[in-house]
Scaffold this active site. Structure first.
Site, mmCIF file in Angstrom:
data_model
loop_
_atom_site.group_PDB
_atom_site.id
_atom_site.type_symbol
_atom_site.label_atom_id
_atom_site.label_comp_id
_atom_site.label_asym_id
_atom_site.label_seq_id
_atom_site.Cartn_x
_atom_site.Cartn_y
_atom_site.Cartn_z
ATOM 1 N N TYR A 6 1.014 -7.206 0.962
ATOM 2 C CA TYR A 6 1.837 -8.360 1.359
ATOM 3 C C TYR A 6 1.851 -9.479 0.327
ATOM 4 C CZ TYR A 6 -2.273 -10.428 4.004
ATOM 5 O OH TYR A 6 -3.465 -10.940 4.419
ATOM 6 N N GLU A 7 2.744 -10.408 0.542
ATOM 7 C CA GLU A 7 2.968 -11.514 -0.413
ATOM 8 C C GLU A 7 3.412 -10.958 -1.768
ATOM 9 O OE1 GLU A 7 3.761 -14.880 -0.651
ATOM 10 O OE2 GLU A 7 2.851 -14.644 1.301
#
Lengths: 592, 592
Positions: free
Chosen positions: A434-435
Site C-alpha cells: 500500500y501507499e
C-alpha cells in the site's frame, strides 16, 4: 503471545547522539533535550507495552466485522483508543492552534515507531487520521481547517484517504468516481472506492473521508482529478453533527493480515463532498502528503520487524535445542539455547542490524521533513523527496524479510498462529503494497526523483556521504570497518546512476529494468551511511569514557556486521542494473 | 480464484531433452518414452486442473475442524481423494508386488509437482502416506510390509510421521515419548507428538503412524530412539480392522497456511506399537527416508511458486494500469497491461527463471535417487545426499520469495484473500520450516555432507560441472551467456569450500556462520548448471530445425536472464562466507 518493550534507549541514541537534535538549528529542536524526549518515549512505551501490544494478537484473531453497514472493531480497541485520545498522542506534532502540542514531526515519528511495533493494525486508525489532517492543513480553507482539524487532532473524529477503485490503484488517471457540482458550491460524489483502511468503524463519532474524484471540465487522465472532503456525518456551522451522508461501507475485505483494521469497500451514492484545494489539482494535493505517508509506511516496515525481532531473541535465548559446535554452553541443561548456534546468530544479526539502521534512516528522514517545513530548507526538501521512495520501498521489503526471519527462529512454532509470529509476517506484507506498491516506488525513484531538478538532490546525497567520509578519515576505528565499505557502496550507487544517464535516454526500459535494484542499492548505501554515523557516535561515547560500554560496543559490532555482510549487496544490484533492458525485456509477452 | 494448468511441456522438456531419460541406463528408464510419460502427465494435469485446483482456495477458507477427536477435512476433499485412489496415483512408483505400478521415482516426482501446484494441502495426505510406505519398505519385516503397504499404496489407509514434541523438533535426542516393551513383543507408546500433518482426518479407513520413541536401554540422546508403527486401528492377521488404538488427535493447530491439511497434536496413551527396524536405531530408519522427504519439500517450494506464477502472468496480461515508457502498447484501451512495465517483467522473469531451473534441478535429483536405488550407483547416492539439503533449503526459500513476488504483481488485490494469491505465500511459508528448518539444512550441508567420505561428493559435483563446460566450450551460443557465468559461479563455490576447509577445523563457527550462504551459493550454481544444460538442449533443438522455435527461444532467453541477473549472487554469498565467524559471533548473547 508476543511481548513488546519499547527500545527507547536505541531511539534516544539516534536522536541525541547520531542526529544530535537538541543542537540542531531547526526551529523547535532546541527544546528536544534528552530528558524531555525520554519522558515522552517512556510514556509511549508504557502504553505500547501494557495496552496496545496485548491487543495485537487478539485483534488479529477476532478481526473486524460488519453488520448492516456498521463495523465493529476487535474487543478492547475502543478502550485503547480512548487512552490514545486522553493522552493527546495524535496531536503531539500538530499545531497548537488546532489543539496539538506543536512538537516536531520527528517526535511524532519516534513515538509512532513504538505504537506501530506494539499494534500496527490499531495504530492505523490514528495514523490515517494524521495523514488526512496533513492534507487539510496543507490545502484546506481556513474554515475547513477550523471545522475538521481540531476534532480530528483530538481523535473525536478520524480520517481516511480514498484513492483506489476496483479497476485502478496505481493508475489514478483512469478513475471513475464522479463529482457533480451543486448550486451551493458543494459536490455530489458518486462511485466506489476499495481498500479503504479504517473506512468505517466504531471508534469515533465521525469519519472524514478525503476522496479523489473527477469533476467536469478537467480533461483526461490525472489532470481531471480533484480532492474532496466527504464527512460520514455532515457538520453544522456550530460544529455539531448533522445528517448522515450518502457514504457507506459495502463490505470489509478478508485480508492476509492487519485484521484489526477495517479495510472497507466504500460506496458513494451522491454523497455531499466539499472541494479541498484547487479544482482539478487533486493529484497535487495528494502528492504533497505522500512524503509523510510513505515515510510512515517505511516506518511500519521496520517497526513490525523490531517487534518480531524482540520475540525471536527471547525465543532464541529460551528454547533449548542442540549443542554449540564449540562445546556445550549450558552443560547442566538437556541442550543449549538456540542463540549459541551461528546460523541463529546470523539470522538475528540480520534483523538487528537492519532494524537499527532503518530506525536511524527513518528518523533522519523525519528530521529532513522538519528542516524542510520548519526551516524552509529547499535542499532538505529535495533530499527527502529523493529518499522517500527508498525509505518506503527498501525498508518495507527488508522489514517483511526480517519478520519472516524472526518467524523462522521459532521453527514449527512460528507457523502456528498461537505464537503470534505469523501475524508479524502477515501484517508486514501489506507495507510492501500500500501507499504505492514497491515497484511503483522504484519507478518514482528512477523515473522521476533521480533526475529531478537536474539531478541535484542525488548529487547532494553523494556530497553528504563524501563529506562524512572525508571528515572522519583520520579515525582508525571507522576507516576500515565503516568508511571503506561505505565508499565502495557509494561508488556502486554512482556507477548505477551513471549507467541510467548513459542508457536511459536512448531507451527508458534500460533504466526501468534496473529500477528495483537501484532502490535496494540506494537503501543499502543509506543504511551504510547511518551505520557509519552511528559507529562514529558510539566510538565517541566510548572514547569519552561512557560507563555504558556494552551498549556502545554492541552498536559497533552490529554496525560492523551490516557493513561486512549486508552492504556488499550493492555490487550485485549494480551488476544487475548494468545488464540493462535486454535480459528483462527479451521475452515476448506471449512466451510468459 | 486462481487457476492452474499443468506445465506438461516444460516438464517433458526436462525429462526428454535435458535429462534424456529414455536413453538412460537406469533400469526402467528405457520404458519412459515421451508418449508414455506424456500421457501420464496429461492425465495428472486434468485431475489437477479440474478437481484439485478448484478445491485449493475453498479448502484454505474452510480449513479442517475437529469435533470430539474426529477431524473433518474441507468439503470436496473426500471425493477428490477417491479420484486419487481410483486412479492409483499413489502407487505410480511403488513396487508392483504391493499393488503399485513399479515406475521410477522420477515419474512420481514429475506427477507430484502437478498435484502439489494444484493443491498442496490436499496432496500432503497422499505425500505423507508415500513417505511412510518408504520407511516400511526400507525397514519393515516382510509381515509388516504385507500388512501395511498394499492398503497404504491404494490409499485405503494413510500414513504419518511423528517426530516433533512440544519441547523438541530439531533436537530429537531429548524427546520424551516412551515405548514400554510388552510380553507379546509389542510396545506401549506413551507421549505427545505435535505438528503431525494428516494426523487425523476422514479420508481413509485407517491411519498408520510412524512414531519415534525411546525404549529402555538405549542410552542418552538419539542413540536411544526407536521407530514404531502405531496404527489408529489395530490390524488383524487377516487384514481386518480391529480395536481402536490408544492414539488420538488432541487438537488441530491454527496455522498460517495449508489449512486444508489437519496438523494435529497426537496423544499416545499406552498405544500399541510395533518396532520397525532395529531397536535403538530409529534415527537411522528416519534418515534413510530423509532424502526423498526433503526432495519432496523442495518440490513443494517451486510447485507452489509455479502455480502463483501462472496467476501472476494472467493478471499482468489482463490488468490495465499505466502506459509503457516506450509508448502506448494498447493505445485503444484506457491503459496498457501491466506486463509492458520493465519492473513487472523483472519480477515475472525472476519467478519464471527460478521455477524452470528448480524443476530441472529437482527432476535431476529424483533421477539420481533412481540411479542410486535401481542401479546401485554409489556416486549418485553420494551426490544426492549432498544435494538434498540444497534442494530442500534453497528451493523453498526461493519458492516462498517467488510466491511473494507473484502476490506483489496483484498490488492490493494480492493482499485480500478473495484473489487467492495470499494463500500461495502462506502455504509456501511452511516449506522453509518443516522436514528440517532451512537453517538445519544448511547445518547438515556444511557440517555433515560437505566433508562426508573425504569430500568426494562435492568433488564429484565440481567434476561434473567442469566436464559439462569442457564438452561444450566450442559452442558459441553457450560460451559467453552460459558457460562463463557457470564457471565463475562454480569457482565461487570452490572458494567457499576452501575457506571452510582452511578455517572450519580451527573454529567450527567460522564454517557454520557461512552455512546459510553456502546453501544458497550452492543452489545458484545448481540452477546455473541446469540452465546451461537446458540451454544446450534448446540450442540443439533449434539447430535441428524444430518447428517449435518460440518455445526453445523462450528457454534460452529465460536461461540468459538467470545467468545474467541471478547467478552473480554467488559472489555476495562467497564474500559473506569469507567474513568468517567474527561478525556473526561478536555480540555477547545479552546484547541482543
Amino acid at each position: 503471545m508476543p511481548a513488546y518493550t519499547a527500545p527507547t534507549k536505541d531511539i534516544q541514541f539516534v536522536l541525541d547522539e547520531v542526529l544530535i537534535i537538541s543542537g540542531s538549528d531547526v526551529p523547535g529542536y532546541s527544546d528536544l533535550q534528552p530528558d524531555f524526549t525520554g519522558a515522552i518515549l517512556d510514556e509511549a512505551g508504557k502504553i505500547a507495552r501494557d495496552i496496545l501490544a496485548p491487543l495485537n494478537a487478539p485483534g488479529d484473531t477476532e478481526g473486524c466485522r460488519i453488520e448492516n453497514g456498521v463495523v465493529h472493531t476487535p474487543r478492547g480497541f475502543k478502550e485503547a483508543f480512548a487512552t490514545m485520545k486522553d493522552g493527546g498522542w495524535n496531536g503531539l506534532d500538530l499545531p497548537e492552534e488546532f489543539g496539538g502540542q506543536g512538537l516536531p514531526y520527528l517526535i511524532g515519528i519516534a513515538v509512532g515507531e513504538i505504537f506501530v511495533s506494539a499494534n500496527m493494525a490499531f495504530n492505523m486508525y490514528q495514523g490515517l487520521t494524521h495523514g488526512a489532517i496533513g492534507a487539510i492543513l496543507a490545502h484546506g480553507t481556513e474554515a475547513q481547517k477550523a471545522t475538521y482539524v481540531p476534532r480530528m487532532a483530538s481523535l473525536d473524529w478520524t480520517g481516511t484517504m480514498n484513492l483506489t477503485e476496483p479497476h485502478c490503484g496505481t493508475d489514478l488517471g483512469i478513475l471513475r468516481t464522479r463529482a457533480e457540482p451543486q448550486k451551493d458550491g458543494s459536490y455530489k460524489i458518486t462511485g466506489q472506492k476499495i481498500f479503504i483502511s479504517a473506512g468505517e468503524h466504531d471508534l469515533a463519532d465521525n469519519i472524514i473521508h478525503l476522496v479523489l474524484a473527477k469533476a467536469p471540465g478537467g480533461g483526461e487522465g490525472t489532470r481531471g482529478i480533484s480532492l474532496f472532503i466527504v464527512p460520514k456525518f455532515l457538520v453544522g456551522e456550530d460544529g455539531s453533527l448533522g445528517q448522515r451522508n450518502a457514504v457507506a461501507a459495502g463490505k470489509i475485505e478478508e485480508k492476509m493480515g492487519i485484521h484489526g483494521n477495517a479495510t472497507c469497500v466504500m460506496n458513494y451514492d451522491g454523497a455531499t463532498g466539499f472541494l479541498i484545494g484547487d479544482l482539478h489539482k487533486g493529484m497535487r494535493a495528494m502528492f504533497t502528503m505522500m512524503n509523510e505517508a510513505r515515510l510512515g509506511v517505511g516506518l511500519q516496515g521496520y517497526a513490525v520487524a523490531e517487534a518480531a525481532y524482540q520475540n525471536a531473541v527471547a525465543y532464541a535465548k529460551d528454547r533449548l535445542q542442540g549443542r554449540a559446535a564449540t562445546g556445550a554452553k549450558n552443560p547442566d541443561g538437556p541442550a543449549d539455547p538456540l542463540i549459541v548456534h551461528p546460523d541463529i546468530r546470523r539470522n538475528l544479526m540480520d534483523q538487528k542490524s537492519f532494524v537499527e539502521g532503518a530506525r536511524a534512516f527513518t528518523l533522519w528522514g523525519a528530521s529532513l521533513i522538519d528542516r524542510s517545513h520548519r526551516a524552509g530548507d529547499a535542499e532538505a526538501e529535495g533530499l527527502i523527496s529523493l529518499l522517500t521512495p527508498v525509505i518506503k520501498g527498501f525498508l518495507t521489503d527488508k522489514g517483511f524479510e526480517m519478520a519472516v526471519n524472526a518467524q523462522q527462529i521459532y521453527g514449527g512454532h512460528g507457523y502456528i498462529e498461537e505464537q503470534g509470529m505469523s501475524q508479524f509476517t502477515r501484517d508486514a506484507r501489506i507495507t510492501m503494497i500500500y501507499e504505492g506498491a514497491n515497484g511503483v516506488q522504484a519507478l518514482d525513484l528512477v523515473g522521476r526523483k533521480l533526475a529531478a531538478d537536474g539531478g541535484k538532490h542525488v548529487l547532494a546525497f553523494f556530497g553528504l556521504v563524501k563529506r562524512f567520509i572525508k571528515e572522519n578519515e583520520g579515525s582508525e576505528a571507522l576507516k576500515g570497518d565503516f568508511l571503506d565499505p561505505l565508499k565502495a557502496a557509494s561508488k556502486d550507487l554512482q556507477a548505477a546512476g551513471m549507467f541510467f544517464m548513459q542508457n536511459g535516454m536512448k531507451n527508458p526500459d534500460a533504466a526501468l529494468a534496473g529500477s528495483y535494484d537501484f532502490m535496494h542499492l540506494f537503501g543499502h548505501v543509506c543504511l551504510g551511511l547511518m551505520w557509519a554515523r552511528s559507529a562514529k557516535a558510539a566510538q565517541e561515547a566510548l572514547a569519552g569514557g561512557s560507563d555504558d560500554k556494552d551498549f556502545y560496543k554492541a552498536k559497533l559490532a552490529t554496525g560492523r556486521y551490516y557493513m561486512a555482510r549486508q552492504l556488499p549487496m550493492t555490487a550485485i544490484h549494480l551488476a544487475r542494473i548494468q545488464t540493462g533492458a535486454d535480459p528483462v525485456m527479451a521475452l515476448p509477452a506471449e512466451s510468459f
